[in-house]
Motif scaffolding. Structure first.
Motif, PDB file in Angstrom:
ATOM      1  N   SER A  44       0.830  -1.200   0.000  1.00  0.00           N
ATOM      2  CA  SER A  44       0.000   0.000   0.000  1.00  0.00           C
ATOM      3  C   SER A  44       0.863   1.248   0.000  1.00  0.00           C
ATOM      4  O   SER A  44       1.985   1.256   0.508  1.00  0.00           O
ATOM      5  CB  SER A  44      -0.920   0.011   1.231  1.00  0.00           C
ATOM      6  OG  SER A  44      -1.761  -1.125   1.253  1.00  0.00           O
ATOM      7  N   TRP A  45       0.307   2.320  -0.561  1.00  0.00           N
ATOM      8  CA  TRP A  45       0.949   3.626  -0.594  1.00  0.00           C
ATOM      9  C   TRP A  45      -0.060   4.662  -0.098  1.00  0.00           C
ATOM     10  O   TRP A  45      -1.236   4.632  -0.492  1.00  0.00           O
ATOM     11  CB  TRP A  45       1.394   3.963  -2.012  1.00  0.00           C
ATOM     12  CG  TRP A  45       2.420   3.013  -2.541  1.00  0.00           C
ATOM     13  CD1 TRP A  45       3.778   3.150  -2.510  1.00  0.00           C
ATOM     14  CD2 TRP A  45       2.176   1.754  -3.184  1.00  0.00           C
ATOM     15  NE1 TRP A  45       4.389   2.066  -3.093  1.00  0.00           N
ATOM     16  CE2 TRP A  45       3.432   1.188  -3.512  1.00  0.00           C
ATOM     17  CE3 TRP A  45       1.012   1.046  -3.522  1.00  0.00           C
ATOM     18  CZ2 TRP A  45       3.553  -0.035  -4.162  1.00  0.00           C
ATOM     19  CZ3 TRP A  45       1.131  -0.171  -4.144  1.00  0.00           C
ATOM     20  CH2 TRP A  45       2.399  -0.701  -4.469  1.00  0.00           C
ATOM     21  N   TYR A  46       0.400   5.589   0.749  1.00  0.00           N
ATOM     22  CA  TYR A  46      -0.494   6.530   1.410  1.00  0.00           C
ATOM     23  C   TYR A  46      -0.168   7.968   1.034  1.00  0.00           C
ATOM     24  O   TYR A  46       1.007   8.352   0.948  1.00  0.00           O
ATOM     25  CB  TYR A  46      -0.392   6.375   2.932  1.00  0.00           C
ATOM     26  CG  TYR A  46      -0.734   4.981   3.394  1.00  0.00           C
ATOM     27  CD1 TYR A  46      -2.040   4.542   3.409  1.00  0.00           C
ATOM     28  CD2 TYR A  46       0.265   4.089   3.783  1.00  0.00           C
ATOM     29  CE1 TYR A  46      -2.361   3.249   3.807  1.00  0.00           C
ATOM     30  CE2 TYR A  46      -0.039   2.809   4.188  1.00  0.00           C
ATOM     31  CZ  TYR A  46      -1.360   2.393   4.196  1.00  0.00           C
ATOM     32  OH  TYR A  46      -1.673   1.114   4.585  1.00  0.00           O
ATOM     33  N   GLY A  47      -1.220   8.751   0.827  1.00  0.00           N
ATOM     34  CA  GLY A  47      -1.031  10.174   0.627  1.00  0.00           C
ATOM     35  C   GLY A  47      -0.717  10.859   1.945  1.00  0.00           C
ATOM     36  O   GLY A  47      -0.946  10.310   3.021  1.00  0.00           O
ATOM     37  N   LYS A  63       0.425  18.576  10.187  1.00  0.00           N
ATOM     38  CA  LYS A  63       0.010  18.755   8.794  1.00  0.00           C
ATOM     39  C   LYS A  63       0.874  17.928   7.837  1.00  0.00           C
ATOM     40  O   LYS A  63       2.087  17.819   8.000  1.00  0.00           O
ATOM     41  CB  LYS A  63       0.115  20.230   8.410  1.00  0.00           C
ATOM     42  CG  LYS A  63      -0.531  21.206   9.410  1.00  0.00           C
ATOM     43  CD  LYS A  63      -2.033  21.123   9.415  1.00  0.00           C
ATOM     44  CE  LYS A  63      -2.632  21.758   8.203  1.00  0.00           C
ATOM     45  NZ  LYS A  63      -4.129  21.834   8.292  1.00  0.00           N
ATOM     46  N   ASP A  64       0.211  17.339   6.853  1.00  0.00           N
ATOM     47  CA  ASP A  64       0.896  16.632   5.745  1.00  0.00           C
ATOM     48  C   ASP A  64       1.884  15.585   6.257  1.00  0.00           C
ATOM     49  O   ASP A  64       3.057  15.525   5.840  1.00  0.00           O
ATOM     50  CB  ASP A  64       1.625  17.630   4.838  1.00  0.00           C
ATOM     51  CG  ASP A  64       0.661  18.504   4.059  1.00  0.00           C
ATOM     52  OD1 ASP A  64      -0.478  18.067   3.826  1.00  0.00           O
ATOM     53  OD2 ASP A  64       1.045  19.634   3.691  1.00  0.00           O
ATOM     54  N   VAL A  65       1.404  14.733   7.150  1.00  0.00           N
ATOM     55  CA  VAL A  65       2.240  13.669   7.718  1.00  0.00           C
ATOM     56  C   VAL A  65       2.520  12.599   6.658  1.00  0.00           C
ATOM     57  O   VAL A  65       1.631  12.178   5.912  1.00  0.00           O
ATOM     58  CB  VAL A  65       1.532  13.052   8.937  1.00  0.00           C
ATOM     59  CG1 VAL A  65       2.249  11.780   9.392  1.00  0.00           C
ATOM     60  CG2 VAL A  65       1.453  14.069  10.066  1.00  0.00           C
ATOM     61  N   VAL A  66       3.766  12.161   6.598  1.00  0.00           N
ATOM     62  CA  VAL A  66       4.189  11.116   5.666  1.00  0.00           C
ATOM     63  C   VAL A  66       4.181   9.768   6.386  1.00  0.00           C
ATOM     64  O   VAL A  66       4.648   9.655   7.522  1.00  0.00           O
ATOM     65  CB  VAL A  66       5.593  11.420   5.107  1.00  0.00           C
ATOM     66  CG1 VAL A  66       6.077  10.287   4.207  1.00  0.00           C
ATOM     67  CG2 VAL A  66       5.581  12.745   4.346  1.00  0.00           C
TER      68      VAL A  66
END
Length: 280
Positions: A44-47, A63-66
Motif C-alpha cells: 500500500s501507498w499513502y497520501g 500537517k501533511d504527515v508522511v
C-alpha cells in the motif's frame, strides 16, 4: 423426415458470457449463482495526511504527515496457519448475482506507519502537562500557527499496524478479454466499487503515554478497484488488483484513555494485491 432434421438442429440455449471486448471465443457457461473465495497479500501507498490529536489540555494538528506500509517479507514460514495473517493480507468471499456481476464482502488488512522522525507544520495548543497522567511535554508546550517542528519518538509514534483494517462490501463487474478455444481458461477484467468500516488496531505513544490499543470501529471508507483475473481453469484463478481508497477516521484510540484522548485523520491510499481464488 425433413421436419425431424429441423428440430434437432435448433439453437443452443446455453448462456454465454457478456463482455465489452468481444473476444474471439466465448465461454459456454454462465457464472450466475457461483460463489467465489480468494486470499492474498498487498502493498500500500499513502497520501500525506493531517492528524489531529485531542484530549485534556491539548488540541493540535500535524500537517501533511508522511507514512508508509510495513509489508513483511514473504517466506515459507507463512504456510504455518498461525502465521498466515502476519503480512498485509486480503480475504474476500462473493456471489455472482449475474454472469458478469457479483457482490462480495472482504477484509483488507493493511498497515500504516508514520515516519519518525519527520519535520511537519503544526497548529493548535499543547499544554505543559496533558492527558490523564499529566504527561510533561517539555519544550514542545505552547501555541502553534503553522510553525515547523521535528517530530521525534519522545513526542510521538503512530501506527495502524495490527492493522489499518478495511471491512467492506463491494459490487464487481467482469468483462472477458480473452477466452481459450476450450472455454475454461480466460483472462477477465474486473472493476468494482465498495464501502465499509475502518477497524484499526492502533499502536500510539503520545509524550510517552499510549499502548497497542484494542480493535475499534474508528471511521469509514470508500474505494474503487480495477484488476485482472486469469482463470487457470474454470474454477481456479490468479488475480492482480489495484484499489484506490479514501478513508475518514474520526475516533482513533491513542493513549489508552479512550474516553479522554483521541486522534482523527483522513487517509487516501493505493493498494495493490496479488490473490489466488476458487469459484464453486
Amino acid at each position: 423426415m425433413q421436419a425431424q432434421e429441423i428440430k434437432t438442429s435448433s439453437t443452443n440455449n446455453t448462456p454465454t458470457s457478456k463482455s465489452l471486448f468481444n473476444p474471439e471465443h466465448k465461454r459456454k457457461f454462465s457464472r450466475k449463482g457461483d460463489f467465489y473465495f480468494h486470499w492474498g497479500y498487498n502493498s500500500s501507498w499513502y497520501g500525506k495526511s493531517d492528524i489531529r490529536f485531542q484530549g485534556p489540555n491539548y488540541d493540535f494538528t500535524l500537517k501533511d504527515v508522511v507514512a508508509h506500509d510495513r509489508q513483511s517479507k514473504l517466506s515459507w514460514a507463512y504456510l504455518n496457519p498461525g502465521l498466515i495473517t502476519v503480512p498485509q493480507y486480503n480475504i474476500r468471499a462473493g456471489y455472482f448475482i449475474k454472469d458478469n456481476y457479483s457482490i462480495s464482502i472482504g477484509w483488507d488488512h493493511m498497515k500504516y506507519v508514520m515516519d519518525i522522525p519527520q519535520t511537519v507544520a503544526i497548529t493548535g495548543h499543547i499544554g505543559a502537562n496533558i492527558s490523564h497522567e499529566n504527561a510533561p511535554t517539555g519544550a514542545l508546550a505552547g501555541d502553534y500557527n503553522g510553525q515547523n517542528i521535528n517530530v521525534k519518538e519522545s513526542m510521538l509514534t503512530y501506527e495502524h499496524t495490527d492493522g489499518f483494517n478495511y471491512a467492506n462490501i463491494e459490487i464487481e463487474r467482469y468483462d472477458d478479454i480473452w477466452v481459450a478455444p476450450g472455454g475454461n481458461t480466460s483472462l477477465t477484467l474486473e472493476t468494482g466499487l465498495g464501502g465499509g468500516l475502518m477497524v484499526p488496531r492502533s499502536d500510539v505513544r503520545l509524550f510517552g503515554q499510549g499502548r497497542n490499543n484494542h480493535f475499534s470501529i474508528s471511521g469509514y471508507g470508500v474505494s474503487a478497484k480495477v484488476g485482472l483475473k486469469f482463470y487457470v481453469w474454470k474454477n481456479v484463478y490468479l488475480q492482480n488488483t489495484t484499489k484506490f481508497g479514501a478513508t475518514n477516521l474520526t475516533n482513533v484510540h491513542t493513549t489508552g484513555w479512550d474516553e479522554l484522548d483521541k486522534a482523527s485523520q483522513k487517509i487516501n491510499y493505493i493498494e495493490n494485491m496479488w490473490l489466488i481464488g476458487f469459484q464453486f
